[in-house]
Design a protein around this motif. Structure first.
Motif, PDB file in Angstrom:
ATOM      1  N   UNK A 144     -20.880 -42.973 -46.953  1.00  0.00           N
ATOM      2  CA  UNK A 144     -21.953 -42.271 -46.250  1.00  0.00           C
ATOM      3  C   UNK A 144     -23.320 -42.867 -46.584  1.00  0.00           C
ATOM      4  N   UNK A 145     -23.473 -43.336 -47.821  1.00  0.00           N
ATOM      5  CA  UNK A 145     -24.742 -43.970 -48.208  1.00  0.00           C
ATOM      6  C   UNK A 145     -24.987 -45.238 -47.402  1.00  0.00           C
ATOM      7  N   UNK A 146     -23.911 -45.879 -46.935  1.00  0.00           N
ATOM      8  CA  UNK A 146     -24.049 -47.085 -46.122  1.00  0.00           C
ATOM      9  C   UNK A 146     -24.228 -46.769 -44.649  1.00  0.00           C
ATOM     10  N   UNK A 147     -23.538 -45.720 -44.189  1.00  0.00           N
ATOM     11  CA  UNK A 147     -23.531 -45.427 -42.752  1.00  0.00           C
ATOM     12  C   UNK A 147     -23.224 -43.948 -42.557  1.00  0.00           C
ATOM     13  N   UNK A 148     -24.205 -43.183 -42.145  1.00  0.00           N
ATOM     14  CA  UNK A 148     -23.998 -41.746 -41.960  1.00  0.00           C
ATOM     15  C   UNK A 148     -23.129 -41.450 -40.743  1.00  0.00           C
ATOM     16  N   UNK A 149     -22.906 -42.438 -39.881  1.00  0.00           N
ATOM     17  CA  UNK A 149     -22.084 -42.224 -38.699  1.00  0.00           C
ATOM     18  C   UNK A 149     -20.606 -42.456 -38.917  1.00  0.00           C
ATOM     19  N   UNK A 150     -20.226 -42.939 -40.084  1.00  0.00           N
ATOM     20  CA  UNK A 150     -18.823 -43.234 -40.357  1.00  0.00           C
ATOM     21  C   UNK A 150     -18.039 -41.939 -40.583  1.00  0.00           C
ATOM     22  N   UNK A 151     -16.775 -41.944 -40.187  1.00  0.00           N
ATOM     23  CA  UNK A 151     -15.881 -40.826 -40.512  1.00  0.00           C
ATOM     24  C   UNK A 151     -15.427 -41.059 -41.947  1.00  0.00           C
ATOM     25  N   UNK A 152     -16.221 -40.585 -42.887  1.00  0.00           N
ATOM     26  CA  UNK A 152     -16.012 -40.916 -44.296  1.00  0.00           C
ATOM     27  C   UNK A 152     -14.675 -40.403 -44.827  1.00  0.00           C
ATOM     28  N   UNK A 153     -14.255 -39.244 -44.363  1.00  0.00           N
ATOM     29  CA  UNK A 153     -12.994 -38.676 -44.848  1.00  0.00           C
ATOM     30  C   UNK A 153     -11.807 -39.574 -44.491  1.00  0.00           C
ATOM     31  N   UNK A 154     -11.681 -39.917 -43.207  1.00  0.00           N
ATOM     32  CA  UNK A 154     -10.562 -40.759 -42.792  1.00  0.00           C
ATOM     33  C   UNK A 154     -10.670 -42.161 -43.372  1.00  0.00           C
ATOM     34  N   UNK A 155     -11.879 -42.684 -43.447  1.00  0.00           N
ATOM     35  CA  UNK A 155     -12.071 -44.006 -44.035  1.00  0.00           C
ATOM     36  C   UNK A 155     -11.636 -44.013 -45.490  1.00  0.00           C
ATOM     37  N   UNK A 156     -11.988 -42.964 -46.229  1.00  0.00           N
ATOM     38  CA  UNK A 156     -11.625 -42.891 -47.643  1.00  0.00           C
ATOM     39  C   UNK A 156     -10.112 -42.796 -47.813  1.00  0.00           C
ATOM     40  N   UNK A 157      -9.452 -42.023 -46.960  1.00  0.00           N
ATOM     41  CA  UNK A 157      -7.988 -41.903 -47.035  1.00  0.00           C
ATOM     42  C   UNK A 157      -7.334 -43.253 -46.763  1.00  0.00           C
ATOM     43  N   UNK A 158      -7.760 -43.906 -45.681  1.00  0.00           N
ATOM     44  CA  UNK A 158      -7.167 -45.190 -45.328  1.00  0.00           C
ATOM     45  C   UNK A 158      -7.431 -46.271 -46.355  1.00  0.00           C
ATOM     46  N   UNK A 159      -8.660 -46.350 -46.819  1.00  0.00           N
ATOM     47  CA  UNK A 159      -9.017 -47.381 -47.788  1.00  0.00           C
ATOM     48  C   UNK A 159      -8.337 -47.153 -49.138  1.00  0.00           C
ATOM     49  N   UNK A 160      -8.177 -45.904 -49.517  1.00  0.00           N
ATOM     50  CA  UNK A 160      -7.471 -45.604 -50.765  1.00  0.00           C
ATOM     51  C   UNK A 160      -6.037 -46.116 -50.699  1.00  0.00           C
ATOM     52  N   UNK A 161      -5.373 -45.875 -49.580  1.00  0.00           N
ATOM     53  CA  UNK A 161      -4.000 -46.343 -49.417  1.00  0.00           C
ATOM     54  C   UNK A 161      -3.928 -47.870 -49.443  1.00  0.00           C
ATOM     55  N   UNK A 162      -4.881 -48.513 -48.791  1.00  0.00           N
ATOM     56  CA  UNK A 162      -4.903 -49.975 -48.753  1.00  0.00           C
ATOM     57  C   UNK A 162      -5.162 -50.555 -50.137  1.00  0.00           C
ATOM     58  N   UNK A 163      -6.143 -50.006 -50.840  1.00  0.00           N
ATOM     59  CA  UNK A 163      -6.458 -50.502 -52.183  1.00  0.00           C
ATOM     60  C   UNK A 163      -5.265 -50.307 -53.113  1.00  0.00           C
ATOM     61  N   UNK A 164      -4.619 -49.150 -53.034  1.00  0.00           N
ATOM     62  CA  UNK A 164      -3.430 -48.902 -53.856  1.00  0.00           C
ATOM     63  C   UNK A 164      -2.344 -49.937 -53.577  1.00  0.00           C
ATOM     64  N   UNK A 165      -2.102 -50.191 -52.299  1.00  0.00           N
ATOM     65  CA  UNK A 165      -1.056 -51.138 -51.933  1.00  0.00           C
ATOM     66  C   UNK A 165      -1.369 -52.557 -52.382  1.00  0.00           C
ATOM     67  N   UNK A 166      -2.597 -52.982 -52.191  1.00  0.00           N
ATOM     68  CA  UNK A 166      -3.000 -54.324 -52.616  1.00  0.00           C
ATOM     69  C   UNK A 166      -2.937 -54.450 -54.132  1.00  0.00           C
ATOM     70  N   UNK A 167      -3.404 -53.413 -54.835  1.00  0.00           N
ATOM     71  CA  UNK A 167      -3.352 -53.419 -56.299  1.00  0.00           C
ATOM     72  C   UNK A 167      -1.911 -53.529 -56.789  1.00  0.00           C
ATOM     73  N   UNK A 168      -1.031 -52.755 -56.160  1.00  0.00           N
ATOM     74  CA  UNK A 168       0.381 -52.773 -56.546  1.00  0.00           C
ATOM     75  C   UNK A 168       0.974 -54.157 -56.359  1.00  0.00           C
TER      76      UNK A 168
END
Length: 201
Positions: A144-168
């Protein structure tokens, strides 16, 4: 002074047991995480574990909590080092998982043991829920600090899954792609959540 010394000693012993539990879980898995094995790793008597914890399950829960706090501290340190620019802080938070101390085979082994308990241990499930909720909430703030127009909730869910998968995958087989490539993948996916090009470098 004596009371402070006693309290400090108690904290040190408790943390030694927590660290030993993490080591044993990473090495032997949940099946090998007995009172005897953990206490042997910590160099203490089995009675000491029962003095500080209500059994081995409570100790494992404390170890999971401690690992989560350590990861959170590493991510926040990366954000602090990134400076004041919102985009740099967001990038640092996302990509810190692809570098030590978060990118670590020992940590992966312990984390997999914790994950195996999420569906069968209520205390572990609660810690898991709170840990990931905290990660997503922080990510939403940075988004949100970068872009108040972003759907922060869905972005956070998706990015968390991606980061977890890449880390694994990086922990399991670092020959497939590099930490820098993992960061680039996360950054490209991040750009897709924004209605404006603010996330693109």
């Amino acid at each position: 002074m004596r009371a402070a010394f006693t309290r400090e000693t108690a904290d040190v012993r408790r943390q030694a047991l927590v660290a030993a539990a993490e080591t044993v879980l990473a090495r032997d898995g949940v099946a090998g995480a007995s009172v005897r094995t953990i206490c042997a790793e910590a160099g203490v008597s089995p009675g000491l574990l029962r003095h500080y914890f209500d059994g081995v399950d409570a100790l494992i829960a404390a170890a999971y909590e401690a690992v989560g706090q350590r990861i959170d501290a590493a991510l926040e340190a990366a954000v602090a080092q990134a400076g004041a620019a919102p985009r740099a802080r967001l990038s640092a938070y996302l990509t810190a998982s692809f570098r030590p101390p978060v990118l670590d085979e020992q940590l992966l082994a312990a984390w997999l043991a914790f994950w195996s308990l999420v569906k069968i241990n209520d205390a572990i499930a609660d810690i898991h829920r709170r840990t990931y909720a905290g990660y997503r909430a922080r990510l939403e703030e940075l988004l949100t600090a970068c872009d108040t127009g972003v759907d922060a909730r869905l972005a956070a869910i998706g990015l968390t899954a991606v980061v977890d998968g890449l880390w694994l995958e990086l922990c399991l087989d670092p020959t497939v792609f590099t930490p820098a490539e993992a960061g680039a993948i996360a950054e490209r996916l991040l750009a897709g959540y924004s209605p404006t090009p603010v996330f693109l470098d």
